[in-house]
Design a protein around this motif. Structure first.
Motif, PDB file in Angstrom:
ATOM      1  N   GLY A  11       0.814  -1.204   0.000  1.00 43.43           N
ATOM      2  CA  GLY A  11       0.000   0.000   0.000  1.00 43.43           C
ATOM      3  C   GLY A  11       0.846   1.251   0.000  1.00 43.43           C
ATOM      4  O   GLY A  11       1.957   1.286   0.549  1.00 43.43           O
ATOM      5  N   HIS A 132      -6.282   0.245   5.640  1.00 43.83           N
ATOM      6  CA  HIS A 132      -5.837  -0.160   4.304  1.00 43.83           C
ATOM      7  C   HIS A 132      -7.030  -0.023   3.385  1.00 43.83           C
ATOM      8  O   HIS A 132      -8.157  -0.347   3.772  1.00 43.83           O
ATOM      9  CB  HIS A 132      -5.340  -1.611   4.311  1.00 43.83           C
ATOM     10  CG  HIS A 132      -4.140  -1.818   5.189  1.00 43.83           C
ATOM     11  ND1 HIS A 132      -2.862  -1.799   4.705  1.00 43.83           N
ATOM     12  CD2 HIS A 132      -4.029  -2.016   6.526  1.00 43.83           C
ATOM     13  CE1 HIS A 132      -2.018  -1.991   5.699  1.00 43.83           C
ATOM     14  NE2 HIS A 132      -2.700  -2.122   6.819  1.00 43.83           N
ATOM     15  N   THR A 134      -8.153   1.261  -1.053  1.00 41.68           N
ATOM     16  CA  THR A 134      -7.703   1.490  -2.428  1.00 41.68           C
ATOM     17  C   THR A 134      -8.138   2.878  -2.867  1.00 41.68           C
ATOM     18  O   THR A 134      -9.154   3.403  -2.403  1.00 41.68           O
ATOM     19  CB  THR A 134      -8.284   0.450  -3.414  1.00 41.68           C
ATOM     20  OG1 THR A 134      -9.710   0.490  -3.332  1.00 41.68           O
ATOM     21  CG2 THR A 134      -7.785  -0.947  -3.105  1.00 41.68           C
ATOM     22  N   HIS A 135      -7.349   3.440  -3.736  1.00 39.41           N
ATOM     23  CA  HIS A 135      -7.684   4.701  -4.379  1.00 39.41           C
ATOM     24  C   HIS A 135      -7.347   4.527  -5.852  1.00 39.41           C
ATOM     25  O   HIS A 135      -6.177   4.304  -6.194  1.00 39.41           O
ATOM     26  CB  HIS A 135      -6.888   5.864  -3.774  1.00 39.41           C
ATOM     27  CG  HIS A 135      -7.164   7.170  -4.426  1.00 39.41           C
ATOM     28  ND1 HIS A 135      -8.340   7.852  -4.221  1.00 39.41           N
ATOM     29  CD2 HIS A 135      -6.434   7.901  -5.292  1.00 39.41           C
ATOM     30  CE1 HIS A 135      -8.315   8.972  -4.932  1.00 39.41           C
ATOM     31  NE2 HIS A 135      -7.165   9.020  -5.596  1.00 39.41           N
ATOM     32  N   ARG A 136      -8.373   4.585  -6.693  1.00 41.94           N
ATOM     33  CA  ARG A 136      -8.184   4.360  -8.133  1.00 41.94           C
ATOM     34  C   ARG A 136      -7.416   3.063  -8.392  1.00 41.94           C
ATOM     35  O   ARG A 136      -6.448   3.030  -9.143  1.00 41.94           O
ATOM     36  CB  ARG A 136      -7.500   5.544  -8.782  1.00 41.94           C
ATOM     37  CG  ARG A 136      -8.339   6.799  -8.697  1.00 41.94           C
ATOM     38  CD  ARG A 136      -7.727   7.922  -9.464  1.00 41.94           C
ATOM     39  NE  ARG A 136      -8.592   9.093  -9.320  1.00 41.94           N
ATOM     40  CZ  ARG A 136      -8.286  10.274  -9.759  1.00 41.94           C
ATOM     41  NH1 ARG A 136      -7.155  10.480 -10.396  1.00 41.94           N
ATOM     42  NH2 ARG A 136      -9.114  11.269  -9.596  1.00 41.94           N
ATOM     43  N   GLU A 137      -7.842   2.025  -7.686  1.00 42.32           N
ATOM     44  CA  GLU A 137      -7.295   0.665  -7.803  1.00 42.32           C
ATOM     45  C   GLU A 137      -5.873   0.527  -7.266  1.00 42.32           C
ATOM     46  O   GLU A 137      -5.264  -0.521  -7.390  1.00 42.32           O
ATOM     47  CB  GLU A 137      -7.395   0.154  -9.240  1.00 42.32           C
ATOM     48  CG  GLU A 137      -8.827   0.094  -9.731  1.00 42.32           C
ATOM     49  CD  GLU A 137      -8.944  -0.434 -11.150  1.00 42.32           C
ATOM     50  OE1 GLU A 137      -8.044  -1.161 -11.615  1.00 42.32           O
ATOM     51  OE2 GLU A 137      -9.955  -0.106 -11.790  1.00 42.32           O
ATOM     52  N   GLN A 138      -5.337   1.567  -6.640  1.00 42.91           N
ATOM     53  CA  GLN A 138      -4.005   1.518  -6.032  1.00 42.91           C
ATOM     54  C   GLN A 138      -4.169   1.249  -4.535  1.00 42.91           C
ATOM     55  O   GLN A 138      -4.907   1.961  -3.862  1.00 42.91           O
ATOM     56  CB  GLN A 138      -3.269   2.846  -6.244  1.00 42.91           C
ATOM     57  CG  GLN A 138      -1.997   3.006  -5.451  1.00 42.91           C
ATOM     58  CD  GLN A 138      -0.904   2.038  -5.865  1.00 42.91           C
ATOM     59  OE1 GLN A 138      -0.669   1.819  -7.047  1.00 42.91           O
ATOM     60  NE2 GLN A 138      -0.242   1.442  -4.898  1.00 42.91           N
ATOM     61  N   PRO A 139      -3.495   0.207  -4.005  1.00 40.48           N
ATOM     62  CA  PRO A 139      -3.568  -0.009  -2.553  1.00 40.48           C
ATOM     63  C   PRO A 139      -2.968   1.180  -1.795  1.00 40.48           C
ATOM     64  O   PRO A 139      -1.909   1.687  -2.164  1.00 40.48           O
ATOM     65  CB  PRO A 139      -2.732  -1.268  -2.316  1.00 40.48           C
ATOM     66  CG  PRO A 139      -2.454  -1.845  -3.655  1.00 40.48           C
ATOM     67  CD  PRO A 139      -2.654  -0.770  -4.672  1.00 40.48           C
ATOM     68  N   LYS A 141      -2.571   2.993   2.395  1.00 41.52           N
ATOM     69  CA  LYS A 141      -2.606   2.662   3.817  1.00 41.52           C
ATOM     70  C   LYS A 141      -2.255   3.883   4.648  1.00 41.52           C
ATOM     71  O   LYS A 141      -1.705   4.869   4.138  1.00 41.52           O
ATOM     72  CB  LYS A 141      -1.630   1.534   4.126  1.00 41.52           C
ATOM     73  CG  LYS A 141      -0.163   1.899   3.873  1.00 41.52           C
ATOM     74  CD  LYS A 141       0.742   0.737   4.136  1.00 41.52           C
ATOM     75  CE  LYS A 141       2.190   1.093   3.808  1.00 41.52           C
ATOM     76  NZ  LYS A 141       3.078  -0.034   4.080  1.00 41.52           N
TER      77      LYS A 141
END
Length: 182
Positions: A11, A132, A134-139, A141
């Motif tokens: 993340g 944890h 996701t933001h725009r499919e990006q992990p 944390k």
């Protein structure tokens, strides 16, 4: 989860984003390749221990040990003698502090716990809250120091109040709080 596990978990954290803003190459070398070590210094070490003493006092009492007098110099610093180094190596995950450092940390922790409002926030809140997502499919944390009364609190240690504004700006603390609140 111990903080080392948090750092190693997948993340993108706010600190990683700050490193990327500094330089994509620096971000890669530190977070992907692992060839740039985490910054350590006495101030960071003491700050981390103050965090633990305030937010996780039970953990502090178990994981932090005071250096025996026999391993201290006449100035109260830890000796560089072989016996002192062997003692440090035997700690297995525990941190050590000199008596002077323990006293400094205790004074800082007491100044927080002695204030009724702050003590109430600590009693009613949750410390070291990890998340944890996701933001725009990006992990992504984060780890908030304290969540209490519906608010996020970030504990910072500074040597004087005169430094507060410059630290808030230079370390992007307001952006960090936005990261947690978003």
């Amino acid at each position: 989860m111990p903080i080392t596990s948090y750092h190693d978990s997948p993340g993108l954290s706010f600190h990683a984003l700050k490193d990327f803003a500094l330089s994509p190459r620096y971000y890669h070398d530190k977070h992907i390749a692992g060839i740039v070590p985490r910054r350590t210094c006495s101030a960071y070490r003491i700050g981390s221990l103050v965090h633990m003493a305030i937010l996780e006092p039970e953990r502090f009492s178990v994981e932090v040990v005071e250096v025996p007098q026999t391993y201290l110099t006449g100035q109260g610093k830890i000796s560089t003698a072989k016996e002192a180094r062997s003692w440090i190596d035997s700690l297995e995950g525990q941190e050590y502090v000199t008596p002077e450092e323990r006293e400094q940390i205790a004074r800082m922790a007491e100044s927080v716990h002695d204030d009724d409002r702050r003590a109430e926030l600590l009693r009613n809140g949750s410390a070291e809250v990890e998340w944890h997502g996701t933001h725009r499919e990006q992990p992504v944390k984060g780890c908030a120091d304290l969540i209490s009364d519906g608010r996020v609190f970030d504990l910072k240690t500074i040597s004087s109040l005169k430094e507060a504004v410059s630290h808030i700006k230079s370390y992007h603390y307001l952006h960090q709080l936005a990261w947690y609140a978003d």
